[in-house]
Design an enzyme around this catalytic site. Structure first.
Site, PDB file in Angstrom:
ATOM      1  N   ASP A  16       0.252 -62.217   6.395  1.00 21.37           N
ATOM      2  CA  ASP A  16       1.477 -62.138   5.588  1.00 21.37           C
ATOM      3  C   ASP A  16       1.282 -62.757   4.225  1.00 21.37           C
ATOM      4  O   ASP A  16       1.461 -63.971   3.790  1.00 21.37           O
ATOM      5  CB  ASP A  16       2.562 -62.854   6.313  1.00 21.37           C
ATOM      6  CG  ASP A  16       3.964 -62.294   5.864  1.00 21.37           C
ATOM      7  OD1 ASP A  16       4.011 -61.690   4.840  1.00 21.37           O
ATOM      8  OD2 ASP A  16       4.946 -63.097   6.324  1.00 21.37           O
ATOM      9  N   ASP A 110       2.830 -55.773   2.450  1.00 21.97           N
ATOM     10  CA  ASP A 110       2.558 -57.126   2.286  1.00 21.97           C
ATOM     11  C   ASP A 110       2.071 -57.979   3.532  1.00 21.97           C
ATOM     12  O   ASP A 110       1.921 -59.040   3.744  1.00 21.97           O
ATOM     13  CB  ASP A 110       3.610 -58.086   1.589  1.00 21.97           C
ATOM     14  CG  ASP A 110       4.730 -58.050   2.410  1.00 21.97           C
ATOM     15  OD1 ASP A 110       5.028 -57.098   3.115  1.00 21.97           O
ATOM     16  OD2 ASP A 110       5.629 -58.903   2.313  1.00 21.97           O
ATOM     17  N   GLU A 111       1.883 -56.914   4.533  1.00 21.63           N
ATOM     18  CA  GLU A 111       1.501 -57.633   6.027  1.00 21.63           C
ATOM     19  C   GLU A 111       0.877 -56.604   6.696  1.00 21.63           C
ATOM     20  O   GLU A 111       1.007 -55.708   6.639  1.00 21.63           O
ATOM     21  CB  GLU A 111       2.776 -58.422   6.600  1.00 21.63           C
ATOM     22  CG  GLU A 111       3.902 -57.301   6.855  1.00 21.63           C
ATOM     23  CD  GLU A 111       5.003 -58.078   7.744  1.00 21.63           C
ATOM     24  OE1 GLU A 111       4.579 -58.795   8.813  1.00 21.63           O
ATOM     25  OE2 GLU A 111       6.092 -57.636   7.808  1.00 21.63           O
TER      26      GLU A 111
END
Length: 371
Positions: A16, A110-111
């Site tokens: 993350d 983003d993860e």
């Protein structure tokens, strides 16, 4: 697709990025470094898409109305989102993932989850793989990432948030059940403020409390969520990492700490939902044909209203117009509204990973193996 064991002996990493959008803006603009930054919205209207850690110290959070954020942090700097840049950085990060595993399931820009049970570098250690990924992200993008390492997706995701920012947390198989027992129920995926309050009324405030209730009790009080809660409270989740999983819809929903009753309050809340949904739609570069409005009332009864459009929804103004017309169909509301959601489906354009996750199943793994 490479073989993947659907067994307890898996090594799962959840990566993350730390305050991704805001961190990219601070990286690219030295004048923003060390300052409270909000991506999206303005001091007058809109919603915050992302907040830097400096802003979070003032209580600024994503999905917060911009006017509230500005009130909490008068020195907050608002910057417009640059999704093309975020997508380019996300592509860099996914190339780093690909060096270590072909089993990568992105959840957003983003993860992502990685199954490194058989890591491509043959390191044999999920912890070492996570450390190498975090180092490469720092060196190649100038950004930091946090990692959770465990034997399933549920625990890996919780672990990645444990030592943020720029941290790592490892939960080994023999530690999972005890770790979950110590968690407040609010940390469980899908447990919002209202559900947590309801659990508290039933004497359940921790994972241990949740684990003490049998499946029949949970089904009586929490319906379709019961199986997920039952297994998660035991540290169980056998869902595989699915690199080929494609999103069927894009959108968002929000649960409110106070029920919405009046028409003005509902329309204001819907406007914010439209802003948030459009940010995600724009971020994934998709268009879609069907808009669905989800309304959950204070008694947990839920209704949906949908409309299909031709041509596809391609502008925020079009999404707002359809969403408003769907809300008109349910006004006036018979009772307070605790949740509003808006999704766009029938997608075309860039294929995106699906965020919605199925309920876990299986039995509790207790034997340790090399992490």
């Amino acid at each position: 697709m490479p073989d993947q064991k659907d067994s307890p002996d898996r090594k799962i990493i959840h990566i993350d990025m730390d305050a991704f959008f805001a961190s990219v803006e601070q990286r690219d603009n030295p004048l923003l470094r060390g300052k409270p930054v909000a991506v999206g919205g303005s001091a007058q209207r809109g919603v915050v898409a992302a907040a830097s850690y400096e802003a979070r110290q003032f209580g600024v959070r994503s999905a917060m109305p911009s006017v509230t954020a500005a009130r909490r942090c008068p020195s907050l700097v608002f910057v417009p989102p640059r999704f093309d840049v975020y997508r380019a950085v996300s592509s860099q990060i996914r190339q780093i993932f690909a060096r270590h595993s072909d089993l990568v399931e992105p959840l957003s820009l983003d993860e992502a989850y990685l199954d490194v049970t058989r890591d491509k570098q043959q390191l044999g250690s999920a912890v070492r793989v996570a450390q190498m990924i975090r180092l490469a992200i720092r060196e190649e993008t100038g950004l930091t990432a946090s990692a959770g390492v465990s034997y399933n997706k549920f625990l890996a995701k919780i672990a990645s948030d444990q030592n943020k920012p720029d941290g790592i947390c490892v939960i080994r198989p023999h530690e999972g059940a005890d770790f979950v027992a110590s968690l407040p129920v609010r940390r469980f995926y899908g447990v919002g403020p209202k559900t947590a309050e309801r659990m508290a009324q039933l004497g359940m405030e921790s994972g241990a409390d949740l684990r003490s209730r049998d499946l029949a009790f949970l089904r009586e009080h929490f319906g379709k969520s019961a199986d997920y809660l039952y297994h998660a409270a035991r540290g169980v989740d056998l869902r595989p990492v699915r690199p080929d999983r494609v999103r069927k819809s894009v959108g968002c929903e929000r649960t409110y700490s106070e029920d919405l009753v009046t028409e003005p309050a509902l329309r204001e809340a819907l406007e914010r939902i439209v802003d948030l949904a459009w940010q995600r739609i724009e971020g994934h570069r998709v268009t879609g044909r069907t808009v669905t409005l989800k309304v959950k009332f204070e008694d947990f009864r839920q209704i949906t209203r949908a409309r299909s459009c031709d041509p596809c929804i391609a502008r925020k103004s079009e999404l707002r117009a359809v969403a408003t017309s769907l809300l008109d169909q349910v006004l006036p509301v018979p009772r307070g509204v605790r949740l509003l959601g808006l999704t766009l489906s029938g997608l075309s354009g860039t294929e995106c990973p699906q965020i919605a996750e199925p309920e876990p199943r299986g039995t509790n793994p207790q034997r340790a193996f090399d992490f």
